[in-house]
Design a protein around this motif. Structure first.
Motif, PDB file in Angstrom:
ATOM      1  N   CYS A   1      -6.723  -6.520  -1.465  1.00 43.12           N
ATOM      2  CA  CYS A   1      -6.123  -6.385  -0.138  1.00 43.12           C
ATOM      3  C   CYS A   1      -7.042  -7.103   0.845  1.00 43.12           C
ATOM      4  O   CYS A   1      -8.245  -6.809   0.899  1.00 43.12           O
TER       5      CYS A   1
ATOM      6  N   TYR B   1      -5.059  -0.884  -5.774  1.00 37.49           N
ATOM      7  CA  TYR B   1      -4.269  -1.963  -5.164  1.00 37.49           C
ATOM      8  C   TYR B   1      -4.484  -3.259  -5.952  1.00 37.49           C
ATOM      9  O   TYR B   1      -3.526  -3.970  -6.281  1.00 37.49           O
TER      10      TYR B   1
ATOM     11  N   ALA C   1       0.826  -1.209   0.000  1.00 39.51           N
ATOM     12  CA  ALA C   1       0.000   0.000   0.000  1.00 39.51           C
ATOM     13  C   ALA C   1       0.860   1.259   0.000  1.00 39.51           C
ATOM     14  O   ALA C   1       0.546   2.245  -0.681  1.00 39.51           O
TER      15      ALA C   1
ATOM     16  N   LEU D   1       2.090   1.730  -3.379  1.00 40.32           N
ATOM     17  CA  LEU D   1       0.999   2.218  -4.226  1.00 40.32           C
ATOM     18  C   LEU D   1       0.909   3.740  -4.135  1.00 40.32           C
ATOM     19  O   LEU D   1       0.707   4.428  -5.148  1.00 40.32           O
TER      20      LEU D   1
END
Length: 528
Positions: free
Chosen positions: A442, A434, A192, A195
């Motif tokens: 996720c 994601y 994350a 990202l």
């Protein structure tokens, strides 16, 4: 510089003496408390003070017409101040450190030079060397030269220690437990964070620099963690740290980062970021709500949102975090005008059937059952409460889809407070990105931690954009000045007293049947 800032500075000097100017961190806290509306002025002044003090200036050195240009030039060349900002800071220091001119009063005796009224100088003037003023001037010039050389030496020493970007990159260290049973959780958080880096770099990065996040596996144990962090931050290209580590190991990282003047953002809710004296580490910042924030929201929503005044508490008495959450929530319930009619702890490792405790809570007359701490055990507690005949509202923390898979229809009529909810429409675009980048969703149990890591990177990027330099204290002040920063899951304003979020909104989930439905984000209000 605003007149209010100057007035407060003079008041502080009167209260604490001129030496307060030599403690720029303490001065910064005073200014933030007494004139919070002038944050930019406060930052420019205290940031300049840090540099001038390290360069050899002291409050006892009065700024005059001859040297104010010298100090202003130092701020322009070495800190990137504009000419007007540098002149403003130097002028303010000159105003607050200058001594008032002595005033003659009507009672003072005036002395007028006239023949016979002045004391005769023994030996007359003829025995004073004509070169005396030359020797004094030479000595004065020599001292100025020595001071200037010392300032240059200090400056080069500081520049040598200053962290700086490598090439065209801003580097952030990501600290987590990347091995062991929970390593997948850490990997999802790192994904994350990466990202967020990808999204920022697609928009030309920060001030022309690209972000780069570097993951590090933190060993278990305080001493091992300190040694590892020493090695990590020996790289002067690391400008900030992002830590997901909790417990004693996480605490050790905060102390070491503070010692090395490297800003660190933490996402572990059990860490307060406070030293033993109760004050926050200067370089530690929380993006996550702590136990007091969470417990205040529980009490507020139970008494003001649900209008329930008789609360019962049921909590894991072996969990330090749950106990602290419960202690604070009880105090807040009372402040909001509620009453605690039952307060029962349980031992998680032994508790398999809570129905006896639930029967006692039912008999207490409670109109809301509060489950502080947030745990998967909440599902079984809800099921046992309903089995014991408790039909009133239940309020817990950290709802995920795992809970109804255990409690089933017993979840109906329950409310949940989440710092981050997978159902929140605000974060759906991040979860979609994601999935696109990593070709998998996720996991819901990791959504909270992942979003906190994502927004922590964005927060650091914002601080790097606003900071006037790359030194730790410059980035620290930019983080400390955070006001209404738009994150994905909430808007962040930092509380300078705790270095944590100030009244950050939280998500409310309601189970109409057995499944939770996102309602809205809620902020607490002060008790009447």
């Amino acid at each position: 510089m605003e007149d209010r800032v100057k007035q407060v500075l003079k008041e502080l000097i009167e209260e604490y003496g001129i030496a307060i100017l030599e403690d720029s961190d303490r001065l910064s806290q005073f200014l933030e408390n007494r004139c919070a509306g002038e944050r930019s002025d406060n930052f420019r002044l205290t940031f300049a003070l840090r540099y001038l003090l390290k360069a050899g200036w002291t409050p006892q050195v009065k700024i005059s017409d001859r040297n104010d240009a010298y100090y202003a030039d130092m701020l322009i060349k070495n800190l990137g101040y504009t000419a007007s900002a540098a002149k403003d800071v130097v002028g303010t220091l000159r105003d607050i450190t200058s001594e008032p001119e002595p005033q003659n009063t009507e009672d003072e005796e005036k002395i007028v030079a006239s023949p016979g009224n002045l004391r005769r100088i023994a030996g007359g003037i003829s025995n004073k060397p004509r070169t005396m003023w030359l020797r004094k001037k030479s000595m004065r010039n020599g001292l100025v030269l020595v001071a200037a050389l010392l300032a240059i030496i200090v400056l080069f020493f500081q520049i040598g220690r200053e962290r700086s970007p490598v090439g065209d990159e801003f580097r952030i260290a990501f600290l987590a437990k990347m091995t062991g049973p929970n390593s997948q959780h850490s990997l999802n958080q790192l994904r994350a964070a990466q990202l967020a880096v990808e999204a920022i770099n697609k928009q030309d990065g920060v001030r022309g620099y690209k972000l780069k996040i570097v993951g590090f596996d933190v060993p278990v144990g305080p001493e091992a963690a300190k040694t590892a962090l020493d090695r990590i931050i020996s790289d002067q290209n690391i400008l900030a740290l992002l830590s997901t580590v909790g417990g004693e190991t996480g605490e050790a990282l905060l102390a070491k980062a503070d010692e090395q003047n490297v800003p660190i953002i933490i996402t572990a809710p059990e860490l307060t970021g406070l030293r033993e004296d109760g004050k926050p580490y200067l370089y530690t910042f929380r993006i996550v709500n702590d136990a007091d924030d969470r417990s205040k929201m529980l009490a507020y929503f139970a008494t003001q949102g649900l209008m329930k005044k008789k609360a019962a508490f049921f909590y894991d008495s072996e969990s330090v975090f749950a106990r602290k959450d419960r202690d604070n929530a009880i105090a807040w319930v009372r402040q909001y005008g509620g009453e605690v009619v039952a307060d029962i702890g349980y031992l998680k490792r032994f508790a398999a059937d809570h129905r006896a405790a639930m029967e006692a809570i039912k008999q207490s007359g409670a109109d809301v059952l509060i489950l502080p701490g947030g745990d998967i055990a909440s599902a079984q507690i809800v099921a046992d409460a309903r089995a014991a005949g408790f039909t009133n509202a239940i309020l817990g923390e950290d709802y995920t889809a795992v809970l109804p898979s255990i409690a089933g229809k017993s979840m109906a009529g329950t409310w949940w407070i989440n710092e981050v909810s997978a159902q929140d429409p605000q974060i759906r675009s991040v979860l979609k990105d994601y999935r696109t980048l990593y070709n998998e969703n996720c996991p819901e149990e990791d959504v909270k931690r992942a979003i906190l890591a994502y927004d922590a990177v964005r927060w650091i990027a914002g601080a790097l954009y606003n900071a006037p330099g790359y030194r730790g204290e410059a980035i620290r002040h930019a983080l400390l000045s955070t006001l209404n920063f738009p994150m994905t899951h909430a808007t962040l304003t930092l509380d300078p007293r705790t270095h944590g979020p100030y009244n950050k909104a939280m998500a409310v989930i309601y189970c109409d049947t057995e499944r939770g439905i996102f309602q809205k984000r809620v902020r607490t209000e002060k008790p009447e």
